[in-house]
Design an enzyme around this catalytic site. Sequence first.
Site, PDB file in Angstrom:
ATOM      1  N   GLU A 164       0.867  -1.181   0.000  1.00  0.00           N
ATOM      2  CA  GLU A 164       0.000   0.000   0.000  1.00  0.00           C
ATOM      3  C   GLU A 164       0.902   1.229   0.000  1.00  0.00           C
ATOM      4  O   GLU A 164       1.680   1.432   0.939  1.00  0.00           O
ATOM      5  CB  GLU A 164      -0.887   0.024   1.244  1.00  0.00           C
ATOM      6  CG  GLU A 164      -1.684  -1.245   1.500  1.00  0.00           C
ATOM      7  CD  GLU A 164      -2.242  -1.265   2.917  1.00  0.00           C
ATOM      8  OE1 GLU A 164      -2.504  -0.187   3.483  1.00  0.00           O
ATOM      9  OE2 GLU A 164      -2.386  -2.370   3.472  1.00  0.00           O
TER      10      GLU A 164
ATOM     11  N   ARG B  50      -6.748  -1.543  -5.415  1.00  0.00           N
ATOM     12  CA  ARG B  50      -7.657  -0.613  -4.750  1.00  0.00           C
ATOM     13  C   ARG B  50      -7.040   0.784  -4.760  1.00  0.00           C
ATOM     14  O   ARG B  50      -5.853   0.960  -4.479  1.00  0.00           O
ATOM     15  CB  ARG B  50      -7.894  -1.059  -3.294  1.00  0.00           C
ATOM     16  CG  ARG B  50      -8.851  -0.179  -2.504  1.00  0.00           C
ATOM     17  CD  ARG B  50      -8.884  -0.606  -1.040  1.00  0.00           C
ATOM     18  NE  ARG B  50      -9.779   0.212  -0.243  1.00  0.00           N
ATOM     19  CZ  ARG B  50      -9.596   0.488   1.049  1.00  0.00           C
ATOM     20  NH1 ARG B  50      -8.531   0.007   1.684  1.00  0.00           N
ATOM     21  NH2 ARG B  50     -10.460   1.230   1.717  1.00  0.00           N
TER      22      ARG B  50
ATOM     23  N   TYR C 179      -7.842   4.736  -3.332  1.00  0.00           N
ATOM     24  CA  TYR C 179      -8.729   5.449  -2.420  1.00  0.00           C
ATOM     25  C   TYR C 179      -8.022   6.624  -1.760  1.00  0.00           C
ATOM     26  O   TYR C 179      -6.812   6.824  -1.901  1.00  0.00           O
ATOM     27  CB  TYR C 179      -9.278   4.502  -1.350  1.00  0.00           C
ATOM     28  CG  TYR C 179      -8.228   3.834  -0.471  1.00  0.00           C
ATOM     29  CD1 TYR C 179      -8.037   4.222   0.851  1.00  0.00           C
ATOM     30  CD2 TYR C 179      -7.440   2.799  -0.968  1.00  0.00           C
ATOM     31  CE1 TYR C 179      -7.094   3.603   1.657  1.00  0.00           C
ATOM     32  CE2 TYR C 179      -6.501   2.171  -0.173  1.00  0.00           C
ATOM     33  CZ  TYR C 179      -6.328   2.582   1.135  1.00  0.00           C
ATOM     34  OH  TYR C 179      -5.381   1.957   1.925  1.00  0.00           O
TER      35      TYR C 179
ATOM     36  N   ASP D 204      -6.679   8.400   1.492  1.00  0.00           N
ATOM     37  CA  ASP D 204      -6.252   8.058   2.841  1.00  0.00           C
ATOM     38  C   ASP D 204      -6.246   9.305   3.716  1.00  0.00           C
ATOM     39  O   ASP D 204      -6.404  10.443   3.229  1.00  0.00           O
ATOM     40  CB  ASP D 204      -4.861   7.418   2.808  1.00  0.00           C
ATOM     41  CG  ASP D 204      -4.530   6.706   4.111  1.00  0.00           C
ATOM     42  OD1 ASP D 204      -5.337   5.878   4.560  1.00  0.00           O
ATOM     43  OD2 ASP D 204      -3.465   6.993   4.692  1.00  0.00           O
TER      44      ASP D 204
ATOM     45  N   GLU E 176      -4.047   6.843  -2.272  1.00  0.00           N
ATOM     46  CA  GLU E 176      -3.358   5.606  -1.885  1.00  0.00           C
ATOM     47  C   GLU E 176      -3.699   4.496  -2.874  1.00  0.00           C
ATOM     48  O   GLU E 176      -4.858   4.312  -3.253  1.00  0.00           O
ATOM     49  CB  GLU E 176      -3.739   5.176  -0.471  1.00  0.00           C
ATOM     50  CG  GLU E 176      -3.053   3.888  -0.046  1.00  0.00           C
ATOM     51  CD  GLU E 176      -3.065   3.656   1.466  1.00  0.00           C
ATOM     52  OE1 GLU E 176      -2.893   2.493   1.874  1.00  0.00           O
ATOM     53  OE2 GLU E 176      -3.237   4.628   2.226  1.00  0.00           O
TER      54      GLU E 176
ATOM     55  N   THR F 201      -1.833  -2.571  -4.078  1.00  0.00           N
ATOM     56  CA  THR F 201      -1.699  -3.555  -5.139  1.00  0.00           C
ATOM     57  C   THR F 201      -2.737  -4.668  -4.965  1.00  0.00           C
ATOM     58  O   THR F 201      -3.218  -4.916  -3.855  1.00  0.00           O
ATOM     59  CB  THR F 201      -0.307  -4.207  -5.129  1.00  0.00           C
ATOM     60  OG1 THR F 201      -0.157  -4.973  -3.918  1.00  0.00           O
ATOM     61  CG2 THR F 201       0.801  -3.184  -5.241  1.00  0.00           C
TER      62      THR F 201
ATOM     63  N   TRP G 128     -12.311  -6.591  -0.576  1.00  0.00           N
ATOM     64  CA  TRP G 128     -11.294  -7.633  -0.714  1.00  0.00           C
ATOM     65  C   TRP G 128     -11.896  -9.035  -0.690  1.00  0.00           C
ATOM     66  O   TRP G 128     -11.406  -9.939  -1.370  1.00  0.00           O
ATOM     67  CB  TRP G 128     -10.245  -7.503   0.401  1.00  0.00           C
ATOM     68  CG  TRP G 128      -9.422  -6.255   0.313  1.00  0.00           C
ATOM     69  CD1 TRP G 128      -9.474  -5.181   1.156  1.00  0.00           C
ATOM     70  CD2 TRP G 128      -8.425  -5.943  -0.672  1.00  0.00           C
ATOM     71  NE1 TRP G 128      -8.580  -4.225   0.760  1.00  0.00           N
ATOM     72  CE2 TRP G 128      -7.915  -4.655  -0.347  1.00  0.00           C
ATOM     73  CE3 TRP G 128      -7.917  -6.605  -1.783  1.00  0.00           C
ATOM     74  CZ2 TRP G 128      -6.919  -4.035  -1.106  1.00  0.00           C
ATOM     75  CZ3 TRP G 128      -6.931  -5.992  -2.533  1.00  0.00           C
ATOM     76  CH2 TRP G 128      -6.437  -4.734  -2.210  1.00  0.00           C
TER      77      TRP G 128
END
Length: 455
Positions: free
Chosen positions: A9, A53, A55, A57, A63, A66, A418
Amino acid sequence: MKNRIFGLENEYGLIFSPNGKVYLPMEKILGYIFEGLIPNSWPSNAFLVNGARFYQDTGCHPEYSTPECDNVFDLVVHDKAGERLLESCLPIAEKRLKEEGLSGEIYIFKNNTDSMGNTYGCHENYLMRRDLDFWKVTEQLIPFFVTRQIYSGSGKVLKVSGKSHYFISQRAQHIHEKTSSSTTSSRSIINTRDEPHADAEKYRRLHIIVGDSNMSEYATYLKVGTTALVLSMIEEGFNVVGLELEDPVKAMREISRDLTMKKRVRLEGGKEMTAIEIQRIYLEKAKEYVASEDEDEVSYDILERWEYVLNELEEDPNRLSRELDWVIKKELIGSYMERKGCGWDDARVAMMDLQYHDVNQNRGLYSLLCRQDMVERIATEEDIQRAIQTPPQTTRAKVRGDFIRFAKEKNRSYTVDWTYLKLNGYWEETILCMDPFCSANQRVKELIAAAAPPK
């Protein structure tokens, strides 16, 4: 290498440089960047067709997480794909600015600190067995993480007592505890948050927040590869004892400031060792573990690169000016200072320090070195471009990517996380995906097959 799920991340730094006296909230800039990946929407949490993902943060940082990877090469490639995806948003975001009568440049940096002294992270995730004593594992891992920065650090010019110095790691000065459940208020070497995104009876997630974001693919490969090997050997009973540090946080900061690799840090028993000496103990134990297992070529490749890097660091760190971020950047800045006759306090040096991490390949200094074949690569540009649209084919990410592509093609509203996939609307359906190693799902196959045109 032992079958394991990995993930990275990266929180990215974001700067808007306006043309003229224009104030624009950073949230608005981030909204334009999101539009570049998810047109006509402004979600705070979106999964992409490659299974990753994207998004917002804390602190208004974009952010990129992977997709789940089960080998180190895929992880390196998908980490780089995140950079390219963020870069692709820049022209769209700047075009949106102009449409609103504003102009300026947006900069996105893959680094860990800003000019105000704030830090944002690169978090590593490793799926691990639930049946192990987590605390015994972490105690053995802490000396490894404290010293790993000598090859995984990305380098930083920092002021101490009014004078600028070059440090090996960007994150080292911002770590305050050995272990903690927080990733912001009390940053720790190992985060204890237990969120496996998988069968909680079988697995837990090892969440590491101490590492730097790396531009160098070589450094990422080594950072993740060595950690995976060390974790596997500890899981299989190849324990490392007697390396407990008297003060791990202090040791981390001392090692980060020592560019000579000669600094000795104190262990609990009073003995003092260098970071290289501590790393060599882990390396030798990893060799024993790999020799006892039916390991693949990747494990031996990681061991070989690990030993090579430690040998070069001991002999002359400057020899690694093609492989390691902190050395590459130091040599680049050092050459500039020599030409210009300036020192570490020069404002142009601070700018170079930042520009090294710019994801815009026309501006970023690391990208410039790549084009001039001055750094070692792990992946090709073809690999990276493929990863932008294609998830790893051997993990749960493939199911997620296939589902998202299907829903987009059919213009269906969907919700994804997820561990589940959901088609929204009158015929709502939720598909659970609890096994991160499973790259196929019968229900998703049926949905796609049913929607396919007849032959």
